[in-house]
Scaffold this active site. Sequence first.
Site, PDB file in Angstrom:
ATOM      1  N   HIS A 222      23.149 115.068  73.371  1.00  0.00           N
ATOM      2  CA  HIS A 222      23.525 113.756  72.841  1.00  0.00           C
ATOM      3  C   HIS A 222      25.158 113.478  72.715  1.00  0.00           C
ATOM      4  CE1 HIS A 222      19.521 113.114  71.486  1.00  0.00           C
ATOM      5  NE2 HIS A 222      19.455 113.571  70.346  1.00  0.00           N
TER       6      HIS A 222
ATOM      7  N   HIS B 292      19.052 106.680  67.574  1.00  0.00           N
ATOM      8  CA  HIS B 292      18.229 107.691  67.233  1.00  0.00           C
ATOM      9  C   HIS B 292      17.868 107.523  65.764  1.00  0.00           C
ATOM     10  CE1 HIS B 292      17.041 111.872  67.046  1.00  0.00           C
ATOM     11  NE2 HIS B 292      17.624 112.155  67.984  1.00  0.00           N
TER      12      HIS B 292
ATOM     13  N   GLU C 164      13.020 106.761  71.138  1.00  0.00           N
ATOM     14  CA  GLU C 164      14.112 106.374  71.694  1.00  0.00           C
ATOM     15  C   GLU C 164      14.200 106.024  73.419  1.00  0.00           C
ATOM     16  OE1 GLU C 164      16.528 110.516  71.048  1.00  0.00           O
ATOM     17  OE2 GLU C 164      14.693 110.914  69.943  1.00  0.00           O
TER      18      GLU C 164
END
Length: 321
Positions: free
Chosen positions: A106, A175, A309
């Site tokens: 991420h 997210h 996502e």
Amino acid sequence: MALVLMEEFGEVPGEGRVQKWILKSSNITVEIITLGCIITAIKCKGKNGEVNDIVLGYDDLEGYLANPKYFGAVIGRVANRIAKGRFVVDGKDYQLAINNGPNSLHGGLRGFSKVIWGSEGVEGGVRLTLTSPDGDQNYPGEVQASVTYTLEGDTLSIQYQARSTRTTPINLTNHSYFNLAGQGSADIYDHEVSINAPTYLPVDDVMIPTGEVRPVEHTPFDLRRPVLIGPRLKEVPGPGFDHNFCLSSPGDAWTERMCARVFHPASGCVMEVSTTQPGVQFYTANFLDCSFKGKGGASYPKHSAFCLETQNWPDAVNQMG
């Protein structure tokens, strides 16, 4: 179009003030803060008229400054995992911070989810902007990024844009963790899910795709028809779903299409997801463990939410050569 309001949400010492933008239509209210472009609330009416907030989060800025599970945040530069935090671009090796087992997750230690974005109101929504300097988290190139949220009727749209001065991997997503029974509900076992994907990406023991693109047919990953999440989780190897479902091949023409639908029969709440991206990561909150307090003092246990996502395939920078 939605009514758009802005108010102050708090201040991060040495970094600046954080605003909260509120988008209101007749049935839905969406709240977004400029820290990480985080969606802090989505409030909608159930079939009996009750209003539920369907995304997990925190009551205050302090919670979102920590936010170890990335609740509601925009993820960048690269969502999902990069194997061993390494990639090669234009013949040069890059090494990123390792923050998820042996991998980079991420965007690194201080990705797009951890910084304050600029913001301005637009018709029916808000546009957030960020300049990520060359070398940020050891990625090449200066990146000008923008994320625009707009609300029209019952539809929340998210448009992502990024431009770099050098070749660099980019893979942006949101997210948010959803529970259509309302955040703070114990689990998502009574939700029905369908994902319009003929294939998925199997992963190794550190959650990196193996390189195989496997048909979902005759597997627990066949979600092309609605299934109850609870019984299906018992059939999935490991702690739950945390897999990329392949909507198309990366590089195919990007046309928007509906990729997923989730229905909660008790409340009547339905969520449909459309995207131009080639994949959607379906995650069933396998690693929530009640270790911190959420909104209203709620505890968030394993399988108390789901994420959808929309993004490029995980580790694409190393696997799509």
